[in-house]
Scaffold this active site. Structure first.
Site, PDB file in Angstrom:
ATOM      1  N   LEU A 258       5.194   1.717   4.500  1.00  0.00           N
ATOM      2  CA  LEU A 258       5.689   0.374   4.176  1.00  0.00           C
ATOM      3  C   LEU A 258       6.755   0.400   3.081  1.00  0.00           C
ATOM      4  O   LEU A 258       7.156  -0.640   2.573  1.00  0.00           O
ATOM      5  CB  LEU A 258       4.522  -0.537   3.771  1.00  0.00           C
ATOM      6  CG  LEU A 258       3.588  -0.951   4.911  1.00  0.00           C
ATOM      7  CD1 LEU A 258       2.450  -1.810   4.395  1.00  0.00           C
ATOM      8  CD2 LEU A 258       4.335  -1.717   5.989  1.00  0.00           C
TER       9      LEU A 258
ATOM     10  N   ASP B  59      14.857   3.509   4.308  1.00  0.00           N
ATOM     11  CA  ASP B  59      13.978   2.676   3.470  1.00  0.00           C
ATOM     12  C   ASP B  59      14.771   1.932   2.404  1.00  0.00           C
ATOM     13  O   ASP B  59      14.648   0.711   2.259  1.00  0.00           O
ATOM     14  CB  ASP B  59      12.932   3.554   2.751  1.00  0.00           C
ATOM     15  CG  ASP B  59      11.737   3.845   3.628  1.00  0.00           C
ATOM     16  OD1 ASP B  59      11.888   3.792   4.859  1.00  0.00           O
ATOM     17  OD2 ASP B  59      10.661   4.135   3.081  1.00  0.00           O
TER      18      ASP B  59
ATOM     19  N   PRO C  41       0.836  -1.204   0.000  1.00  0.00           N
ATOM     20  CA  PRO C  41       0.000   0.000   0.000  1.00  0.00           C
ATOM     21  C   PRO C  41       0.871   1.254   0.000  1.00  0.00           C
ATOM     22  O   PRO C  41       1.924   1.289   0.635  1.00  0.00           O
ATOM     23  CB  PRO C  41      -0.791  -0.094   1.305  1.00  0.00           C
ATOM     24  CG  PRO C  41      -0.552  -1.440   1.855  1.00  0.00           C
ATOM     25  CD  PRO C  41       0.658  -2.018   1.208  1.00  0.00           C
TER      26      PRO C  41
ATOM     27  N   ALA D 228      10.305   3.098  -2.344  1.00  0.00           N
ATOM     28  CA  ALA D 228      11.661   2.534  -2.375  1.00  0.00           C
ATOM     29  C   ALA D 228      11.643   1.113  -2.926  1.00  0.00           C
ATOM     30  O   ALA D 228      12.575   0.692  -3.622  1.00  0.00           O
ATOM     31  CB  ALA D 228      12.270   2.548  -0.965  1.00  0.00           C
TER      32      ALA D 228
HETATM   33  O1  PMV Z   1       8.501   6.219   4.857  1.00  0.00           O
HETATM   34  P1  PMV Z   1       8.037   6.031   6.256  1.00  0.00           P
HETATM   35  O2  PMV Z   1       6.626   6.416   6.494  1.00  0.00           O
HETATM   36  O3  PMV Z   1       8.398   4.705   6.833  1.00  0.00           O
HETATM   37  O4  PMV Z   1       8.767   7.085   7.168  1.00  0.00           O
HETATM   38  C1  PMV Z   1      10.089   7.282   7.092  1.00  0.00           C
HETATM   39  C2  PMV Z   1      10.626   7.484   8.442  1.00  0.00           C
HETATM   40  C3  PMV Z   1      11.038   8.884   8.796  1.00  0.00           C
HETATM   41  O5  PMV Z   1      11.997   8.716   9.819  1.00  0.00           O
HETATM   42  C4  PMV Z   1       9.840   9.641   9.348  1.00  0.00           C
HETATM   43  C5  PMV Z   1      11.636   9.655   7.641  1.00  0.00           C
HETATM   44  C6  PMV Z   1      12.957   9.130   7.154  1.00  0.00           C
HETATM   45  O6  PMV Z   1      13.385   9.585   6.074  1.00  0.00           O
HETATM   46  O7  PMV Z   1      13.607   8.324   7.818  1.00  0.00           O
END
Ligand code: PMV
Length: 314
Positions: free
Chosen positions: A102, A153, A97, A106
């Protein structure tokens, strides 16, 4: 035709604080994945991109420079050392999603980079692209969506292993002594990471000292979390998740929907629960066991979760 996949991910500890240099831990989620296929288009002069989920198809040459699919294709081909003037069809689809923490963006980029790498390797043109190279290529593309991504990510998704991550410094893959289960529950609310991150940045600019203290505490939790996972102390992992969630509340990234799910998971017997990722929407994660997974999943659905996935961290 060459096919490649990439998993989703969740952040176990350290989101937001990781943007400010604190460590964070993320794990792959293999129940959901992005898929990319690369096919030679005989007689074709350029690259066609097909986004199967949105039924869109377009020529790379005509895509805007901030198109993320275009960006990863161009940078990967540049890295491989071949141009974009060749007949290729690249198709992507994903069961991850979007905008729920999640890692869908990436993962799509990783699948494309990997599929292109495999395609040219099969043609004998290049060595396989390493996970390090893929992670770096995807990081550059992530900047289009996220502004100032920490890089967590692309790292966890390219390596497909639990990672301990410090921005611009190190990435360590670490071992999980006793595999454990996470229930991932979706609020159904899309929350673009860029917006949540800039909200926290503004708050940090107003009250630096307060926010940095909280980020420090979150960093300590991430470190302790890693130790607990390496030593198989699952109950401690749960307590640290609860503590991390409390600190995320303090920086203003929770929401009534996230609170409802966290509470439901704890009532259902989860050993710990927290929001995961950017917050304000997206997912929560709950630490469950074989005994509690059904009950917790049921409680989460009753509390309004749109989707519940249980994944094993190994
Ligand atoms: O992409 P997400 O929703 O898993 O969020 C990333 C995590 C944050 O620490 C908020 C942003 C980042 O770039 O690490």
């Amino acid at each position: 035709m060459t096919v490649a996949y990439a998993p989703g991910k969740v952040i176990l500890f350290g989101e937001h604080a990781v943007v400010y240099g604190q460590p964070a831990i993320a794990v792959p989620v293999t129940q959901v994945k992005a898929k990319a296929t690369v096919e030679i288009d005989p007689g074709g002069q350029g690259i066609t991109i097909i986004a199967e989920d949105t039924e869109q198809s377009y020529f790379l040459e005509q895509a805007s420079p901030d198109d993320a699919l275009r960006a990863i294709v161009v940078s990967t081909l540049e890295h491989i050392g071949v141009g974009t003037k060749q007949g290729l069809t690249i198709a992507v689809s994903s069961t991850i999603p979007m905008a729920r923490g999640l890692g869908s963006g990436a993962a799509v980029s990783t699948a494309i980079a990997r599929a292109l790498g495999n395609h040219f390797q099969n043609l004998g043109s290049v060595h396989p692209l390493s996970s390090y190279v893929i992670s770096d290529l995807v990081y550059e593309t992530e900047k289009i969506h996220h502004g100032t991504p920490s890089g967590i990510d692309n790292t966890v998704i390219a390596f497909e292993k639990p990672v301990y991550f410090v921005k611009d410094q190190k990435m360590e893959i670490f071992s999980v002594k006793s595999p454990f289960l996470l229930a991932i529950a979706d609020t159904g609310i899309a929350s673009p990471t860029k917006i949540a991150v800039s909200h926290v940045r503004r708050a940090w600019e107003r009250e630096r000292e307060k926010y940095e203290e909280i980020f420090d505490e979150i960093g300590t939790i991430a470190e302790m979390g890693r130790q607990a996972i390496e030593q198989g102390e699952i109950e401690t992992v749960g307590q640290l998740m609860n503590e991390n969630h409390r600190l995320l509340q303090l920086i203003g990234v929770s929401s009534p929907e996230l609170e409802g799910l966290v509470e439901a998971a704890r009532q259902g017997g989860a050993l710990g629960a927290k929001l995961s990722g950017a917050g304000r929407g997206g997912n929560i994660i709950a630490l469950v066991t074989q005994e509690t997974r059904s009950r917790v999943s049921m409680m989460l659905r009753l509390a309004g979760a749109k989707e519940v996935i249980v994944t094993e961290v190994v």
